[in-house]
Design a protein around this motif. Structure first.
Motif, short mmCIF file in Angstrom:
data_model
loop_
_atom_site.label_atom_id
_atom_site.label_comp_id
_atom_site.label_asym_id
_atom_site.label_seq_id
_atom_site.Cartn_x
_atom_site.Cartn_y
_atom_site.Cartn_z
N VAL A 40 0.85 -1.19 0.00
CA VAL A 40 0.00 0.00 0.00
C VAL A 40 0.89 1.24 0.00
CG1 VAL A 40 -1.79 1.23 1.28
CG2 VAL A 40 -1.81 -1.28 1.19
N HIS A 145 -2.12 5.61 -0.17
CA HIS A 145 -3.04 4.64 0.43
C HIS A 145 -3.71 3.78 -0.65
CE1 HIS A 145 -2.66 6.28 4.44
NE2 HIS A 145 -2.75 7.48 3.91
N LYS A 147 -3.46 0.21 -2.96
CA LYS A 147 -2.90 -1.14 -2.98
C LYS A 147 -2.44 -1.47 -4.39
CE LYS A 147 -4.08 -5.65 -1.17
NZ LYS A 147 -5.14 -6.42 -0.50
N TYR A 312 -4.10 0.84 7.08
CA TYR A 312 -3.72 1.18 5.71
C TYR A 312 -4.57 2.32 5.11
CZ TYR A 312 -0.74 -2.96 4.98
OH TYR A 312 0.26 -3.89 5.02
N LEU A 314 -7.52 1.66 3.97
CA LEU A 314 -8.19 0.98 2.84
C LEU A 314 -9.62 0.65 3.21
CD1 LEU A 314 -5.49 -1.63 1.70
CD2 LEU A 314 -6.12 0.49 0.53
#
Lengths: 634, 634
Positions: A40, A145, A147, A312, A314
């Motif tokens: 990430v 941020h 992936k 993360y 996410l």
């Protein structure tokens, strides 16, 4: 014996409370771009070079100066001289200075080695890939941020980023506790439990992008557990303690967290999964997960997964969901959120879900589950035939390619599964055990493709046919002979209590292990009792129900039953003795649509194969002399 | 200059042909169970021990002999003595010999240290986890050809399997070819191309469960490529050659495969992706992938992914698909299967897809794509407003959390994206560039949440308002002042051609780089021409269209244009000079529903923040003196 009571906090409230308390400050690390898949990004990544960084030919052909081609036409072909007026270029070659267009090889007529003829004028920049067509210096390739996927790595490299700043993986310490725990082993002594939850936690953490830090097993000792937590919060971002999260005598988690930090939640209103402890020690989230595997894995997903995604920044992806029809009634209690593991079968184009055991200690139910049915706290459950939303534990493609078998349990199911997958590895056989009667009803109600049945009819002295005529009237079915098998008394090696017949079972010192209602073996036992006019009450253990032959044998092997009725191979698997009682017919009842499907044909081919017969008969106690014979076609 | 023509084989036919020719014989390897996540089993795995392997208490409480409790009731409480009649047990403890039931701690009244009282009789085996309740010796835990998930590892260990037989990962050799290729680097010379396809292939292979074997770059030399293939087929299960798969002068793949083995396919009827070579050498599949990144990645997925799944005997999972509305018309040609990269936005609850560039060389289009639209060979494409199925390249949750911005290109979009994600990392900003006019129409048609616009109206001397009044009548919109920015001439360092005004552009030796139709900068240029009564024909390069300020600057930096109109920061990014022409207003047009949504509020907060102004103004050429002012509310 101290009594502490657990809270009944709504799950969502507990989750929100935990997530709101944390604002992770992730560390950044620099990794080589080719090794950054799935990592990430810590910041937006900009292109350092353009791709291409020069004007490149987009075609095989010749580079020309567009101006020079004006006027060319079919009536007035134009001849160009090599080097001065054209240069041969291949796709990707730089356009030489002084040229500004490309003509495709297909549009050129070669006159001689140094001359070509063209029939059309071309516009400037035709068939040229300009500088930066792919990636242009200074543009953002990926945001922060984010992936990284395979294509992203390509664009990062194309833009001259040979390394990339990513967030360090969140470290998740895993502390298994329990004096009875041993490291994974191939044999186990009484009182020992293999520590396997820690491996499952590690695998999930890895899957969600964290870095598991597996700690050694800590015995049930307050001081040692406290010490382990103290050390872990210094090294990890998240700490998982396993077992000891409830309110029993040796459940230390809540006390350790109270001493070292703060307890946010002790007990959530879910079934299973209630006894969880969620707390904070030195600013780090510490989650005390229950010891029962299913409770533990659900809580892990409820609390650790959101924390890792929050670290993360996410979005937590949801599992795929489908609408499916409830096969067997599922009862829920008010006030608790129910999480029911289910099998999902695709029968005649309709998804059917059936509940698996709801016991929190059965890891295998998580392996067997195709999905999870969530029943809200204010809901009483589902009646058979209702529609409900389930989330999938497996890809839908696999569920679509699964033969759903139910009914009675027999070892032939494992062998059929192996042979089916040898024939076509994309095909699965999912077999659950609800007894022969349950199997007939499931096929009849369209909840299974087929069912194993061995129901003896006292009145006619035959197997299965009379029951099927009576209970499977409304659906087109086919009954196929699968195997003959020996039923007999499963007793300890050497038959120490000299059991020979059902009459011996009434002796005072003998404990029996029975099978569940609806099982053919139980009907056979009832028939044997009736023949000898023995009352059920005279059999100590009549009410204990095992759900498979292997479970009966396990009880005898473990010394908690002296005898059970079952098949030879189960006795053999556990090193027990076997006293034959009867040979019975074990058949497969199939819906006609399944029987006529390609999957049905594959199965019939296997049932009739020499390999199936060899494998079954080598188990002992089986005969395949009529395997594959069609007994009934309604 | 040899001319070879490619086949137009239907993709499915080519795929089927390849898969039918292979019957892999995978090798087996034994791995430690905790390291087996995601591996595929080589055979069914049976339990070696039972879990639990002893009868265990399922509760905290006391173990009793059930027989001894018969008769206990509220009227006739029964007292039991420790050791003889009861033993204290915790959850998981073995049931001591001579006891056969457990009473929960909650149901016990402690009379003294050695005596308890109970008010109910209990049945044998109450609250006892029998041997094998979880896993029973001899049962199949997982079948063969089965991909192991976290819970499966737990069940394997619970059943005493500390190691597991898995299929060795298929080895996929990756051979990049091309004399122009260089290893990833942070700077590039003319004629050099960074080799990044190999990294993308490796990452995909890894994601699909294979083991990538990345070979070094091989120059465009027939003998060297042949040697690389010869070596690779000995060591790998699948071989990928990159570039040289078409029919040009230096496209050697097809000739190498013809010499060493057999060519199955050379050219498929797809767009992009046509020039692929599929062949067999020494029984191993060899795939010659095209050099253009997008063609290469699509072909990788079409041919290598099925082979890897076939090796494992696994079903190839499909990407998630959704139904979405076509935003801009997408034209397809008959006879070829079209694969169109698209963005997907969720606008007012409706998914809208818009095509990205269809050029095969644009890696960034794969990074930007949210999904892929497949148009069958016999289909002419989609009209605006039609519904179509698209497969997703990103999780739907991310698409749902994306602000869709279109219109004119400005660097503020990157800064807004960064600041939005700083505020809420789960929110994304997807900005595409269709020019200011296109942006107004997109917001008006509900295809975007917002659009960047800077349209100068000659008649009124104002920006944007008159255009919006005319073209965005049917939808409630809000116009927000974003920035003022300088437009000017972007010229090489030192301004060698001394360009000062639009009149200088008509000189014979000057090449201009224009912007695409509908771009505000183009309208400004047209206005400048008109002011000076200059004809478009007098501007060499008027027809060349770049789609962003950075692309214009790149053309000037690359020496293929002498001048372009654009913003200061673009000139600065490429180290170029900038001669100011005008300050213009760059606004954001938003739909009212977006403006009033939480995401809209987050955006407005950022636009009005000091951090946004600081960041923009430090780029140079920007002023934020009125940022966030609401100009129009319809």
């Amino acid at each position: 014996m101290r009594k502490i009571y657990l809270e009944d906090k709504p799950l969502q409230e507990a989750q929100l409370q935990l997530c709101e308390r944390f604002r992770f400050e992730p560390q950044v690390e620099i990794v080589s771009t080719p090794r950054s898949l799935g990592r990430v990004t810590a910041q937006p990544v900009y292109a350092k070079v353009s791709m291409p960084n020069y004007h490149a030919s987009a075609m095989d052909g010749i580079a020309v100066k567009a101006e020079k081609t004006y006027g060319a036409s079919e009536l007035q072909p134009l001849r160009l001289k090599q080097n001065d007026e054209y240069v041969v270029v291949d796709t990707g070659d730089p356009i030489p200075a002084g040229f500004d267009a490309v003509i495709m090889i297909e549009d050129i007529h070669q006159v001689d080695e140094e001359t070509v003829e063209i029939l059309d004028a071309v516009a400037p920049w035709q068939h040229i890939r300009p500088i930066g067509e792919d990636v242009v210096v200074g543009e953002v390739i990926v945001p922060d941020h984010y992936k990284l996927r395979p294509v992203d790595l390509g664009a990062l490299l194309a833009g001259g980023n040979v390394t990339v700043s990513v967030l360090r993986k969140p470290r998740v310490a895993i502390i298994p506790t329990g004096t009875e725990l041993i490291a994974p082993a191939e044999s186990v002594n009484e009182g020992e439990i293999i520590e396997f939850n820690g491996t499952v936690f590690s695998a999930y953490v890895e899957e969600w992008g964290g870095e598991p830090l597996y700690r050694g097993i800590v015995p049930d000792d307050y001081a040692l557990i406290r010490e382990a937590v103290r050390t872990a919060v210094k090294e990890a971002d998240i700490v998982l303690l396993n077992a000891g999260s409830s309110a029993g005598r040796e459940d230390y988690t809540v006390h350790v967290l109270e001493e070292l930090g703060e307890v946010l939640t002790h007990g959530v209103a879910t079934r299973p999964g209630k006894p969880v402890v969620v707390g904070i020690v030195e600013g780090k989230p510490v989650i005390g997960l229950p010891g029962y595997p299913v409770s533990a894995y659900l809580n892990l997903e409820w609390f650790a997964r959101p924390l890792i995604h929050q670290y993360y920044g996410l979005i937590e992806p949801k599992r795929q969901r489908i609408q499916a029809k409830i096969g067997r009634r599922i009862v829920s209690v008010m006030g608790a959120e129910d999480f029911v593991r289910v099998t999902i079968g695709c029968i005649d184009g309709q998804y059917i879900v059936n509940p698996l055991t709801r016991a929190a200690g059965v890891t295998m139910s998580m392996v067997r589950a195709d999905g999870l049915l969530r029943i809200p706290p204010g809901h009483l459950g589902y009646e058979q035939g209702e529609m409900a939303e389930v989330e999938l534990y497996r890809p839908l493609e696999q569920i679509n390619n699964t033969i759903v078998s139910t009914g009675s349990h027999d070892l032939s199911m494992d062998i059929l599964h192996t042979l089916i997958r040898q024939e076509n590895p994309q095909l699965f056989l999912n077999s659950s055990h609800v007894g022969s009667m349950g199997g007939i009803l499931a096929v009849q109600k369209g909840e299974a493709h087929m069912a194993g049945v061995h129901l003896f009819d006292e009145a006619t002295g035959t197997y299965n046919e009379t029951y099927i005529a009576k209970y499977a009237k409304e659906r087109d079915v086919v009954l196929v002979q699968l195997v003959y098998r020996q039923q007999g008394w499963i007793v300890p090696k050497g038959n120490p209590l000299s059991i020979q017949s059902v009459n011996d079972l009434t002796r005072a010192n003998i404990t029996y292990m029975n099978r569940q209602r609806g099982a053919g073996t139980r009907l056979l036992f009832d028939y044997l009792l009736k023949e000898q006019a023995i009352n059920r009450e005279d059999i100590y253990g009549y009410l204990r129900e095992a759900v498979s032959h292997l479970s009966v044998a396990a009880a005898v092997a473990g010394g908690t039953a002296d005898v059970g009725l079952g098949i030879f191979s189960a006795a053999q698997a556990m090193g027990l003795d076997f006293i034959p009682v009867a040979e019975e017919r074990y058949d497969l009842l199939m819906s006609r649509t399944f029987f006529e499907s390609p999957e049905g044909a594959t199965l019939m081919k296997i049932i009739r194969s020499a390999e199936f017969a060899d494998r079954m008969e080598s188990l002992g106690g089986y005969s395949c002399r009529d395997s594959g014979t069609i007994l009934i076609q309604s």
